[in-house]
Design an enzyme around this catalytic site. Structure first.
Site, PDB file in Angstrom:
ATOM      1  N   HIS A 232       4.265   9.275  12.486  1.00 35.54           N
ATOM      2  CA  HIS A 232       3.492   8.109  12.912  1.00 35.54           C
ATOM      3  C   HIS A 232       4.448   7.006  13.347  1.00 35.54           C
ATOM      4  O   HIS A 232       5.586   6.943  12.901  1.00 35.54           O
ATOM      5  CB  HIS A 232       2.547   7.604  11.817  1.00 35.54           C
ATOM      6  CG  HIS A 232       3.191   7.019  10.600  1.00 35.54           C
ATOM      7  ND1 HIS A 232       4.174   7.655   9.875  1.00 35.54           N
ATOM      8  CD2 HIS A 232       2.974   5.834   9.960  1.00 35.54           C
ATOM      9  CE1 HIS A 232       4.530   6.900   8.841  1.00 35.54           C
ATOM     10  NE2 HIS A 232       3.826   5.792   8.879  1.00 35.54           N
TER      11      HIS A 232
ATOM     12  N   HIS B 174       0.812  -1.222   0.000  1.00 35.53           N
ATOM     13  CA  HIS B 174       0.000   0.000   0.000  1.00 35.53           C
ATOM     14  C   HIS B 174       0.840   1.265   0.000  1.00 35.53           C
ATOM     15  O   HIS B 174       0.366   2.321  -0.405  1.00 35.53           O
ATOM     16  CB  HIS B 174      -0.934  -0.004   1.204  1.00 35.53           C
ATOM     17  CG  HIS B 174      -0.225   0.090   2.527  1.00 35.53           C
ATOM     18  ND1 HIS B 174       0.284  -1.010   3.188  1.00 35.53           N
ATOM     19  CD2 HIS B 174       0.072   1.159   3.304  1.00 35.53           C
ATOM     20  CE1 HIS B 174       0.855  -0.628   4.307  1.00 35.53           C
ATOM     21  NE2 HIS B 174       0.738   0.678   4.418  1.00 35.53           N
TER      22      HIS B 174
END
Length: 310
Positions: free
Chosen positions: A173, A108
């Site tokens: 993140h 992804h």
């Protein structure tokens, strides 16, 4: 452009969903207006295509296949094999040692950007470039990422086709991606030896990451929180062409301030460094939201060279 495997899986507020989808729609509109004839896509991997048994800092793919993780489509990318090999050849001539994969697998981290912009894998010709953002000590330093971008820019100076560069990753993140410091030898083995996971293993991973996102959003997680201030500094540096100062940032500060996976943001640096930095470029879209449910400081910067039609 950021990516998140949890887009479409973890719920977010309807207002935020509308805002985020509006930003993605504006990306699609601007790309459609530009109508690229070639795409140079720089992305990371999350132990789906590259493993610690052989982990290059950078790798160009002359063929590439999507593994179809999370909600992304599986299948072959429309890779321009000739251009990919030509880029690798020029980089070697420029004393930039580069790995070349004849059968790259991508996840992804590459495919979501293509999916959001073109709806799937039917895209203009693509040159996929992998950037290691998870496995130390082979994560390329800021200076080297800038140098790669500049070398790609010199290659594209001779490319007659309208070219879109996409840096896919970041910003702040720290999702539950394991490292070799993990105490479980089975997990260390899983991120070292390349093998195809079973569907059950994929499903378990998806559920684990979804739960991590919801825990981060509820404040019950011990994961590092998102850092919108760091994200803003990073986006400012790229938008205003302040690469000289950006590459002076301490490498250790990236993980310390923005999370272990914030190294993905270096894909943006590679893409930006391929464009001119001797003058400020028009920025026709800047978007940012800190979205803990998606474990994403989610940002978009759309910039173009001065002679590019908007």
């Amino acid at each position: 452009m950021s990516h998140s495997p949890l887009l479409g899986l973890n719920p977010i507020s309807s207002e935020l969903e509308k805002d985020l989808q509006g930003a993605i729609a504006r990306v699609r509109e601007q790309v459609a207006r530009f109508d690229p004839e070639l795409v140079v896509l720089i992305g990371p991997d999350h132990y789906n295509g590259f493993f610690n048994e052989l982990m290059p800092p950078f790798c160009i793919g002359s063929q590439a296949t999507s593994v179809g993780d999370y909600l992304t489509p599986p299948g072959s990318l429309n890779v321009d094999e000739y251009a990919a090999v030509a880029l690798a050849d020029q980089l070697m001539d420029d004393d930039f040692d580069i790995a070349l994969s004849r059968r790259m697998q991508v996840d992804h981290g590459f495919v979501q950007a293509l999916q959001f912009i073109w709806g799937g894998l039917e895209t203009p010709p693509v040159i996929p470039i992998f950037l290691n953002a998870v496995a130390q000590p082979g994560i390329a330093r800021l200076r080297r990422c800038r140098q790669l971008g500049e070398a790609i820019g010199r290659f594209l100076d001779k490319e007659p086709r309208r070219t879109l560069l996409i840096g896919s990753g970041g910003l702040s993140h720290e999702p539950p991606v394991p490292t070799l410091a993990h105490p479980d030898p089975a997990i260390r083995e899983r991120i070292t030896v390349k093998r195809e996971p079973t569907q059950a293993e994929r499903d378990a991973k998806t559920q684990r990451v979804m739960a991590a996102g919801m825990a981060l959003a509820s404040g019950t997680s011990d994961m590092k929180p998102l850092n919108p201030e760091w994200d803003a500094r990073w986006m400012d540096a790229l938008e205003f062409g302040e690469l000289d100062s950006l590459v002076q940032w301490r490498e250790e500060s990236i993980a310390q301030e923005a999370g272990l996976s914030a190294h993905e943001s270096k894909t943006w640096l590679v893409a930006r460094a391929a464009l001119p930095i001797d003058h400020r470029l028009p920025c026709t879209l800047r978007y940012y939201q800190a979205i803990p449910e998606l474990i994403a400081g989610y940002g978009v910067l759309f910039m173009h060279t001065a002679d590019t039609p908007t």
